[in-house]
Design a protein around this motif. Structure first.
Motif, PDB file in Angstrom:
ATOM      1  N   GLN A  29       0.828  -1.201   0.000  1.00 51.84           N
ATOM      2  CA  GLN A  29       0.000   0.000   0.000  1.00 51.84           C
ATOM      3  C   GLN A  29       0.866   1.255   0.000  1.00 51.84           C
ATOM      4  OE1 GLN A  29      -2.627  -0.497   3.349  1.00 51.84           O
ATOM      5  NE2 GLN A  29      -4.244  -1.314   2.054  1.00 51.84           N
ATOM      6  N   ALA A  33       1.037   3.980  -3.020  1.00 57.98           N
ATOM      7  CA  ALA A  33       0.711   5.382  -2.741  1.00 57.98           C
ATOM      8  C   ALA A  33       1.862   6.284  -3.154  1.00 57.98           C
ATOM      9  CB  ALA A  33       0.390   5.568  -1.259  1.00 57.98           C
ATOM     10  N   GLU A  36       2.067   6.844  -6.813  1.00 53.52           N
ATOM     11  CA  GLU A  36       1.020   7.716  -7.325  1.00 53.52           C
ATOM     12  C   GLU A  36       1.127   9.131  -6.766  1.00 53.52           C
ATOM     13  OE1 GLU A  36      -2.812   5.899  -6.807  1.00 53.52           O
ATOM     14  OE2 GLU A  36      -2.114   3.998  -7.590  1.00 53.52           O
ATOM     15  N   GLN A  38       0.927  10.049  -3.642  1.00 52.09           N
ATOM     16  CA  GLN A  38       0.026  10.256  -2.511  1.00 52.09           C
ATOM     17  C   GLN A  38       0.760   9.996  -1.200  1.00 52.09           C
ATOM     18  OE1 GLN A  38      -2.857   7.302  -3.810  1.00 52.09           O
ATOM     19  NE2 GLN A  38      -4.397   8.919  -3.930  1.00 52.09           N
ATOM     20  N   SER A  40       0.308   8.650   2.831  1.00 56.28           N
ATOM     21  CA  SER A  40      -0.517   7.757   3.637  1.00 56.28           C
ATOM     22  C   SER A  40      -0.591   8.303   5.053  1.00 56.28           C
ATOM     23  CB  SER A  40       0.097   6.355   3.683  1.00 56.28           C
ATOM     24  OG  SER A  40       0.140   5.790   2.397  1.00 56.28           O
ATOM     25  N   ALA A  78      -3.753   8.425   0.415  1.00 51.80           N
ATOM     26  CA  ALA A  78      -3.985   7.060  -0.064  1.00 51.80           C
ATOM     27  C   ALA A  78      -4.602   6.190   1.020  1.00 51.80           C
ATOM     28  CB  ALA A  78      -2.655   6.451  -0.501  1.00 51.80           C
ATOM     29  N   ASN A  79      -5.296   5.176   0.586  1.00 53.87           N
ATOM     30  CA  ASN A  79      -5.813   4.103   1.438  1.00 53.87           C
ATOM     31  C   ASN A  79      -6.848   4.563   2.456  1.00 53.87           C
ATOM     32  OD1 ASN A  79      -3.916   2.385   0.128  1.00 53.87           O
ATOM     33  ND2 ASN A  79      -2.350   3.139   1.513  1.00 53.87           N
TER      34      ASN A  79
END
Length: 109
Positions: A29, A33, A36, A38, A40, A78-79
């Motif tokens: 994850q 992220a 991309e 992003q 977390s 993200a996530n």
């Protein structure tokens, strides 16, 4: 019924498998992220009632809850998902079956 000491401990083997899977899922994850662009959420701050009032990101930023909601809606975090319940927007981790990365279970800062 006692277990033969020479036979494998199936429960222990399975628990190790689950733990390794959770670790690998978390790593995947974070890598996804980062690829991309992003951030977390890696830690949270809670009030005396246990409500999350702020988050810390993988880049070290500390965001109040409202800012984190806004960034999550804009795809910068993200996530996590934002959903509407009880007349307000609520931030939650994406359901992935891993309890360790749920927002309530993250380390405190």
């Amino acid at each position: 019924m006692s277990q033969d000491p020479s036979s494998p401990n199936f429960e222990e083997i399975y628990e190790n498998y689950r733990q390794q899977g959770a670790i690998q899922a978390n790593e995947e994850q974070f890598q996804s992220a980062a690829a991309e662009g992003q951030e977390s959420i890696v830690a949270v701050r809670k009030n005396n009632d246990g409500d999350i009032i702020a988050v810390q990101t993988s880049a070290g930023r500390e965001l109040d809850y409202v800012t984190a909601l806004s960034e999550a809606k804009n795809g910068a975090l993200a996530n996590v998902d934002v959903f509407h319940r009880f007349g307000r927007d609520i931030l939650r981790s994406e359901p992935d079956g891993i309890k360790d990365n749920n927002l309530d279970n993250l380390p405190l800062f």
